[in-house]
Design a protein around this motif. Structure first.
Motif, short mmCIF file in Angstrom:
data_model
loop_
_atom_site.label_atom_id
_atom_site.label_comp_id
_atom_site.label_asym_id
_atom_site.label_seq_id
_atom_site.Cartn_x
_atom_site.Cartn_y
_atom_site.Cartn_z
N UNK A 81 31.52 2.06 -67.42
CA UNK A 81 33.21 1.91 -67.22
C UNK A 81 34.01 1.77 -68.28
N UNK A 82 33.38 1.79 -69.68
CA UNK A 82 34.32 1.62 -70.64
C UNK A 82 35.37 2.63 -70.83
N UNK A 83 36.53 2.19 -70.70
CA UNK A 83 37.59 3.04 -70.93
C UNK A 83 37.99 3.74 -69.60
N UNK A 84 37.52 3.34 -68.51
CA UNK A 84 37.82 3.78 -67.21
C UNK A 84 39.24 3.67 -66.83
N UNK A 94 33.64 10.37 -59.43
CA UNK A 94 33.23 9.15 -58.70
C UNK A 94 31.71 9.19 -58.21
N UNK A 95 31.41 10.38 -57.60
CA UNK A 95 30.13 10.42 -56.95
C UNK A 95 29.32 10.62 -58.10
N UNK A 96 29.40 11.24 -59.09
CA UNK A 96 28.27 11.30 -60.51
C UNK A 96 28.24 9.80 -61.04
N UNK A 97 29.21 9.02 -60.84
CA UNK A 97 29.01 7.64 -61.47
C UNK A 97 28.09 7.03 -60.63
N UNK A 98 28.33 7.15 -59.28
CA UNK A 98 27.75 6.47 -58.09
C UNK A 98 26.32 6.78 -58.04
N UNK A 99 26.06 8.05 -58.35
CA UNK A 99 24.59 8.51 -58.15
C UNK A 99 23.60 8.08 -59.36
N UNK A 100 24.44 7.89 -60.63
CA UNK A 100 23.68 7.54 -61.79
C UNK A 100 23.47 6.02 -61.47
N UNK A 101 24.42 5.12 -61.07
CA UNK A 101 24.11 3.73 -60.84
C UNK A 101 23.17 3.81 -59.88
N UNK A 102 23.05 4.41 -58.66
CA UNK A 102 22.13 4.00 -57.64
C UNK A 102 20.73 4.48 -58.15
#
Length: 115
Positions: A81-84, A94-102
């Motif tokens: 989330x740096x600079x988000x 948003x979905x790309x970030x969530x998929x990577x986190x999960x």
């Protein structure tokens, strides 16, 4: 870096200065035209790099989940989330970030997607 189409060569004593289409400044990738999806890809890549540095600890089954979660929140989430605050996210980003986190969290727990 310039936004003008005509790039006039600049010569210094050391040689000619080259023009760049993009560069990283203070952790952000600056480019003309600006594409937020490339910045998100960089953030995901940075988070995976941080995860890889600590993967032995995060994937160890003898370590309590509380400690894993604490390390994840202190080291890996800031890479995501740096600079988000400056991003204009669309649903796909948003979905790309969530998929990577999960995916990282599943690896921490030791569960596959099929399970």
């Amino acid at each position: 870096m310039t936004s003008e189409q005509d790039q006039i060569p600049i010569n210094l004593r050391a040689g000619e200065v080259t023009y760049q289409n993009s560069f990283v400044y203070l952790g952000h990738k600056l480019s003309i035209p600006y594409d937020p999806s490339t910045e998100i890809s960089r953030r995901i890549q940075c988070a995976w790099g941080a995860y890889a540095k600590h993967s032995m600890f995060l994937r160890d089954r003898n370590v309590h989940m509380k400690l894993k979660r604490k390390l994840f929140n202190m080291v890996i989430l800031p890479c995501f989330v740096y600079g988000s605050e400056t991003w204009a996210l669309c649903k796909k980003d948003r979905q790309r970030l969530a998929v990577a986190q999960r995916k990282m969290e599943r690896r921490m727990v030791g569960v596959t997607l099929m399970e």
